[in-house]
Design a protein around this motif. Structure first.
Motif, PDB file in Angstrom:
ATOM      1  N   PRO A   1       0.855  -1.074  -0.218  1.00  0.00           N
ATOM      2  CA  PRO A   1      -0.011   0.096   0.028  1.00  0.00           C
ATOM      3  C   PRO A   1       0.953   1.232  -0.043  1.00  0.00           C
ATOM      4  O   PRO A   1       1.874   1.237   0.614  1.00  0.00           O
ATOM      5  CB  PRO A   1      -0.737  -0.047   1.361  1.00  0.00           C
ATOM      6  CG  PRO A   1      -0.080  -1.092   2.213  1.00  0.00           C
ATOM      7  CD  PRO A   1       0.886  -2.062   1.225  1.00  0.00           C
ATOM      8  N   ARG A   2       0.494   2.160  -0.651  1.00  0.00           N
ATOM      9  CA  ARG A   2       1.247   3.363  -0.633  1.00  0.00           C
ATOM     10  C   ARG A   2       0.215   4.554  -0.138  1.00  0.00           C
ATOM     11  O   ARG A   2      -0.961   4.581  -0.303  1.00  0.00           O
ATOM     12  CB  ARG A   2       1.532   3.750  -2.295  1.00  0.00           C
ATOM     13  CG  ARG A   2       2.506   2.735  -2.768  1.00  0.00           C
ATOM     14  CD  ARG A   2       3.874   2.927  -2.201  1.00  0.00           C
ATOM     15  NE  ARG A   2       4.605   1.868  -3.223  1.00  0.00           N
ATOM     16  CZ  ARG A   2       5.735   1.354  -2.581  1.00  0.00           C
ATOM     17  NH1 ARG A   2       5.983   1.391  -1.316  1.00  0.00           N
ATOM     18  NH2 ARG A   2       6.467   0.468  -3.169  1.00  0.00           N
ATOM     19  N   LYS A   3       0.949   5.681   0.472  1.00  0.00           N
ATOM     20  CA  LYS A   3       0.186   6.924   0.934  1.00  0.00           C
ATOM     21  C   LYS A   3      -0.294   7.335  -0.401  1.00  0.00           C
ATOM     22  O   LYS A   3       0.629   7.454  -1.385  1.00  0.00           O
ATOM     23  CB  LYS A   3       1.110   7.525   1.694  1.00  0.00           C
ATOM     24  CG  LYS A   3       1.506   7.269   2.729  1.00  0.00           C
ATOM     25  CD  LYS A   3       2.485   8.134   3.982  1.00  0.00           C
ATOM     26  CE  LYS A   3       3.002   7.295   5.134  1.00  0.00           C
ATOM     27  NZ  LYS A   3       3.688   8.484   5.772  1.00  0.00           N
ATOM     28  N   PRO A   4      -1.399   8.224  -0.305  1.00  0.00           N
ATOM     29  CA  PRO A   4      -1.927   9.100  -1.431  1.00  0.00           C
ATOM     30  C   PRO A   4      -1.018  10.354  -1.761  1.00  0.00           C
ATOM     31  O   PRO A   4      -0.292  10.763  -0.757  1.00  0.00           O
ATOM     32  CB  PRO A   4      -3.234   9.780  -0.939  1.00  0.00           C
ATOM     33  CG  PRO A   4      -3.619   9.072   0.043  1.00  0.00           C
ATOM     34  CD  PRO A   4      -2.174   8.145   0.825  1.00  0.00           C
ATOM     35  N   PHE A   5      -0.768  10.508  -3.057  1.00  0.00           N
ATOM     36  CA  PHE A   5       0.524  11.411  -3.537  1.00  0.00           C
ATOM     37  C   PHE A   5       0.243  12.948  -2.633  1.00  0.00           C
ATOM     38  O   PHE A   5       1.278  13.530  -2.162  1.00  0.00           O
ATOM     39  CB  PHE A   5       0.085  11.558  -5.005  1.00  0.00           C
ATOM     40  CG  PHE A   5       1.506  12.112  -5.587  1.00  0.00           C
ATOM     41  CD1 PHE A   5       2.691  11.677  -5.732  1.00  0.00           C
ATOM     42  CD2 PHE A   5       1.369  13.545  -6.114  1.00  0.00           C
ATOM     43  CE1 PHE A   5       3.679  12.090  -6.229  1.00  0.00           C
ATOM     44  CE2 PHE A   5       2.540  14.198  -6.759  1.00  0.00           C
ATOM     45  CZ  PHE A   5       3.667  13.329  -6.717  1.00  0.00           C
ATOM     46  N   THR A   6      -1.170  13.043  -2.332  1.00  0.00           N
ATOM     47  CA  THR A   6      -1.454  14.280  -1.733  1.00  0.00           C
ATOM     48  C   THR A   6      -0.824  14.271  -0.225  1.00  0.00           C
ATOM     49  O   THR A   6      -0.829  15.295   0.345  1.00  0.00           O
ATOM     50  CB  THR A   6      -2.865  14.611  -1.840  1.00  0.00           C
ATOM     51  OG1 THR A   6      -3.416  13.633  -1.227  1.00  0.00           O
ATOM     52  CG2 THR A   6      -3.444  14.963  -3.128  1.00  0.00           C
ATOM     53  N   ASP A   7      -0.793  13.224   0.300  1.00  0.00           N
ATOM     54  CA  ASP A   7      -0.013  13.178   1.642  1.00  0.00           C
ATOM     55  C   ASP A   7       1.252  13.222   1.720  1.00  0.00           C
ATOM     56  O   ASP A   7       1.947  13.448   2.849  1.00  0.00           O
ATOM     57  CB  ASP A   7      -0.569  11.879   2.526  1.00  0.00           C
ATOM     58  CG  ASP A   7      -2.143  11.709   2.633  1.00  0.00           C
ATOM     59  OD1 ASP A   7      -2.816  12.635   2.465  1.00  0.00           O
ATOM     60  OD2 ASP A   7      -2.433  10.560   3.138  1.00  0.00           O
ATOM     61  N   ILE A   8       2.062  13.178   0.593  1.00  0.00           N
ATOM     62  CA  ILE A   8       3.367  13.041   0.728  1.00  0.00           C
ATOM     63  C   ILE A   8       4.132  14.270   0.204  1.00  0.00           C
ATOM     64  O   ILE A   8       5.278  14.534   0.089  1.00  0.00           O
ATOM     65  CB  ILE A   8       4.176  11.867   0.086  1.00  0.00           C
ATOM     66  CG1 ILE A   8       3.809  11.507  -1.149  1.00  0.00           C
ATOM     67  CG2 ILE A   8       3.745  10.785   1.195  1.00  0.00           C
ATOM     68  CD1 ILE A   8       4.665  10.439  -2.022  1.00  0.00           C
ATOM     69  N   VAL A   9       3.560  15.091  -0.799  1.00  0.00           N
ATOM     70  CA  VAL A   9       3.643  16.121  -1.471  1.00  0.00           C
ATOM     71  C   VAL A   9       3.208  17.587  -0.993  1.00  0.00           C
ATOM     72  O   VAL A   9       1.821  17.468  -0.913  1.00  0.00           O
ATOM     73  CB  VAL A   9       3.461  15.837  -2.920  1.00  0.00           C
ATOM     74  CG1 VAL A   9       3.875  17.229  -3.935  1.00  0.00           C
ATOM     75  CG2 VAL A   9       4.169  14.717  -3.628  1.00  0.00           C
TER      76      VAL A   9
END
Length: 123
Positions: A112-120
């Motif tokens: 599972p990956r964090k949503p892009f909006t959570d890391i950028v």
């Protein structure tokens, strides 16, 4: 490194994989020596820049191997047997990692990956 005892099971799994892999690629930083000795700030900056380039090179090796149907594992926890590994490969250059290459015997589901909006963060 007593404070790292929690990571022993991971290190043991790494050893198992290294024993099973038909090919191991030792990745060295030829500009540096052991990471267990202090160095001047200027050399530390060079070491960090080298590490970024080496990481990109490892990722390219892994992507290329995958394109050719091979399985890989980027082994970064070489610190548990650092001296033994550099003695075995007969180098005084800095060992930055090992890439195990072979034919995969499993195809695990994507993590599972964090949503892009959570890391950028946009500024």
């Amino acid at each position: 490194m007593k404070e790292w005892a929690f990571a022993i099971p991971d290190a043991e799994n790494t050893v198992r994989i290294m024993e099973e892999a038909p090919c191991l690629i030792a990745v060295l930083n030829t500009n540096q020596k052991t990471p267990f000795e202090g160095i001047e700030n200027e050399k530390r900056i060079v070491e960090i820049c080298d590490s970024l380039s080496i990481g990109a090179a490892i990722e390219n090796m892994i992507l290329t191997a995958t394109e050719h149907g091979l399985g890989t594992l980027w082994i970064a926890n070489t610190c548990f047997a650092y001296k033994e590994l550099v003695d075995f490969i007969k180098t005084d250059n800095q060992l930055t990692g090992i890439v195990a290459v072979g034919f995969a015997n499993e195809a695990p589901a994507k993590r599972p990956r964090k949503p892009f909006t959570d890391i950028v963060e946009y500024r």
